[in-house]
Write a protein that holds these residues in place. Structure first.
Motif, short mmCIF file in Angstrom:
data_model
loop_
_atom_site.label_atom_id
_atom_site.label_comp_id
_atom_site.label_asym_id
_atom_site.label_seq_id
_atom_site.Cartn_x
_atom_site.Cartn_y
_atom_site.Cartn_z
N ARG A 96 10.89 0.65 4.21
CA ARG A 96 9.84 0.24 2.84
C ARG A 96 9.10 -1.09 3.38
O ARG A 96 9.26 -2.19 2.17
N ASN A 122 -0.35 -0.51 5.10
CA ASN A 122 -0.07 1.59 5.36
C ASN A 122 -1.27 2.04 4.45
O ASN A 122 -1.54 3.14 4.67
N SER A 149 -2.71 -0.29 -1.29
CA SER A 149 -2.40 0.53 -0.09
C SER A 149 -3.92 1.28 -0.11
O SER A 149 -4.86 1.16 0.80
N ARG A 152 5.09 6.52 -6.85
CA ARG A 152 5.94 4.94 -6.39
C ARG A 152 7.00 4.98 -6.46
O ARG A 152 8.52 4.15 -6.09
N ALA A 179 1.85 -0.34 -3.89
CA ALA A 179 1.14 0.65 -3.24
C ALA A 179 -0.43 1.52 -3.75
O ALA A 179 -1.32 2.05 -3.15
N GLU A 223 0.24 4.79 -7.99
CA GLU A 223 1.70 3.88 -8.61
C GLU A 223 2.80 4.74 -9.44
O GLU A 223 3.97 3.98 -8.65
N PHE A 267 3.15 6.25 0.11
CA PHE A 267 3.31 4.98 -1.45
C PHE A 267 5.19 5.23 -1.25
O PHE A 267 5.36 3.97 -1.94
#
Length: 530
Positions: A43, A50, A280, A101, A277, A98, A268
């Motif tokens: 992560r 990403n 990204s 994630r 995320a 979102e 994610f």
């Protein structure tokens, strides 16, 4: 193709393979061996990194080879793929990025199992994830084979088969040795190469027509043999009611399927926060949007400059339109410029395939190890390392994808990806949305939702013209075609949602209000997220 084309393209292929194997070796030496490192790269990736990796994962051989080929052959109707793939990202951004994630750790099943009985949900979600991934992998294998067939002048069936086997072997190496860290950096490198190649070809096409896009379209229509019909809806999907329903079915699958793709959802988890995320996805939308706009120019450019007949003569499904366009833009088959540009484009397309198959294989092997193995193994047995199981699963999935890739070598890669999207939209999306937004959703509803979309989607594909009953099917010599549509999404997607609702309302289980409240707070705020 001449010996110069073959030699230069193979040198560039080899250079990219060497670079990616170097990245894999580096990533393998720097990993800690944990599941988080293998599945999510620790992560540690930034939103920009990403975002490039997501774009690299999403812009597959279907995008670069298949969509441009369909536009070159069918004009306006081929645009559905470009529009569908792009619009799908808005669904991902607003509905799932979102929330996924915040709620999960490594796979789709993590999100669903957060408030359900884990074992049946993980088995169902893991099964559907593997099915979608294998279908997607087949498309990449077919793209690799088409490239090599073009490189060898259409006479290299044995080489085409060995290429599919080689791609499968490389993807197993990438995943088993480098995990998510290597896969992500391979995808970033590939995204940069692909965007650079697409920009260069788009500029050359527009320069050829002095920046006059209207002239490009008129020339494409003239060379197509269909006149103005080439620029209007209906050339591929407007013949009868079956074709029109196929058009609707494909549109639904493309727009809804992305949010259920396992290898996209797993990306994610490689960033540290939900905000990262979301950012990204914003990065990836910019890259992907620009790319799909360029595929429109490349598709019509191939029709106008190369001609649909030449494209169809090289590959019936149109998968070689972009390399042939590059050959012509560089000065033709006998020119140094044509040789160089063709080889570069072929190498970029090959790089695209290698990067995408690595991401898909990693996601599917994660589903096997993290969901299926963890749920099915006996409690008293000595558990093997999840990462070791994932590596073994990568080998098995690679072998299945190779076999199916050899079988489906004559189908359009964008069309094959459309089938994968239909299965993802039917089996994964309903259970994901119900889990995130329906307070009363139960374990039975989750299991029924997955199987209620997955089984009809797969069965309808098997009974469709894709598999039998037509000269272009996988088995043209037999006929067990009972479902008229080529894409099952129009039927199987509503069935997935219906099965989830029916399973829930007929379930004796009471929904866990506390777990739902916890999931809701976590998904919206990120509190307690991994």
């Amino acid at each position: 193709m001449s010996g110069n084309h073959q030699t230069l393209a193979l040198l560039l292929f080899s250079a990219f393979v060497a670079v990616t194997l170097g990245i894999t070796t580096w990533a393998g030496r720097n990993r800690r061996g944990s599941a988080e490192e293998f599945y999510a790269g620790g992560r540690l990736f930034s939103p920009m990194e990403n975002g490039f990796a997501i774009a690299g994962d999403y812009m597959s051989a279907a995008s670069f080879l298949g969509i441009s080929g369909l536009i070159a052959l069918f004009g306006y109707d081929g645009l559905l793929y470009s529009v569908g793939f792009l619009v799908a990202w808005l669904v991902v951004l607003f509905l799932v990025a979102e929330l996924v994630r915040n709620c999960g750790r490594f796979t789709l099943a993590d999100v669903v199992a957060a408030r359900m009985s884990e074992r049946p949900v993980r088995i169902a979600a893991g099964t559907s994830s593997v099915a979608v991934s294998v279908l997607y992998l087949v498309a990449q294998m077919v793209g690799a084979g088409a490239l090599v067939a073009l490189l060898l002048g259409g006479e290299g069936e044995a080489a085409q088969a060995w290429t599919v086997i080689g791609v499968g072997a490389l993807m197993v190496v990438y995943v088993s040795l480098g995990g998510m860290r290597a896969t992500t950096w391979i995808q970033i490198v590939k995204a940069v190469l692909l965007m650079g190649g697409a920009i260069a070809l788009t500029v050359l096409v527009l320069v050829r027509f002095h920046g006059d896009f209207d002239q490009l379209l008129r020339t494409a229509a003239e060379r197509s043999g269909h006149g103005d019909d080439f620029l209007a809806p209906g050339l591929k999907y407007g013949g009868d009611w079956i074709a029109r329903f196929d058009f609707i079915s494909l549109g639904l699958a493309l727009v809804l399927g992305t949010a259920g793709l396992p290898h996209i959802l797993s990306r994610f988890y490689t960033v540290p926060t939900a905000r990262a995320a979301r950012r990204s996805v914003v990065w990836s939308i910019g890259l992907i949007g620009g790319f799909y706009l360029m595929t429109i120019v490349l598709g019509f450019g191939a029709a106008a400059i190369v001609g649909p007949e030449v494209v169809r003569g090289s590959n019936a499904a149109g998968n070689t339109a972009v390399p042939l366009l590059a050959l012509d833009l560089g000065g033709g088959a006998a020119s140094t410029g044509g040789t160089v540009l063709f080889a570069i484009v072929a190498a970029i397309a090959f790089a695209t395939i290698l990067a995408v198959v690595a991401g898909i294989t990693l996601a599917s092997s994660a589903s096997v190890a993290h969901d299926l193995y963890a749920s099915l193994r006996r409690r008293r047995s000595r558990p093997r390392s999840e990462v070791a199981v994932a590596r073994a699963a990568a080998v098995g999935i690679g072998m299945v994808a190779i076999a199916l890739g050899l079988l489906a070598r004559d189908l359009n890669v964008a069309f094959l990806v459309g089938l994968a999207f239909a299965v993802a939209a039917s089996a994964n999306l309903p259970v994901l949305l119900y889990s995130l937004f329906w307070r009363g959703f139960t374990t039975r509803g989750a299991v029924w939702s997955v199987y209620g979309g997955l089984i009809p989607a797969v069965v309808l594909v098997l009974l469709s013209p894709v598999v039998s009953g037509s000269p272009d099917s996988l088995f043209p010599g037999v006929d067990f075609q009972y479902f008229p549509l080529q894409n099952p999404g129009l039927v199987s997607i509503p069935l997935g949602f219906l099965a989830g609702w029916l399973g829930t309302v007929t379930s004796a289980e009471s929904p866990d209000e506390a777990k739902h409240a916890e999931t809701e707070v976590r998904s919206l705020t990120g509190a307690g997220a991994v």
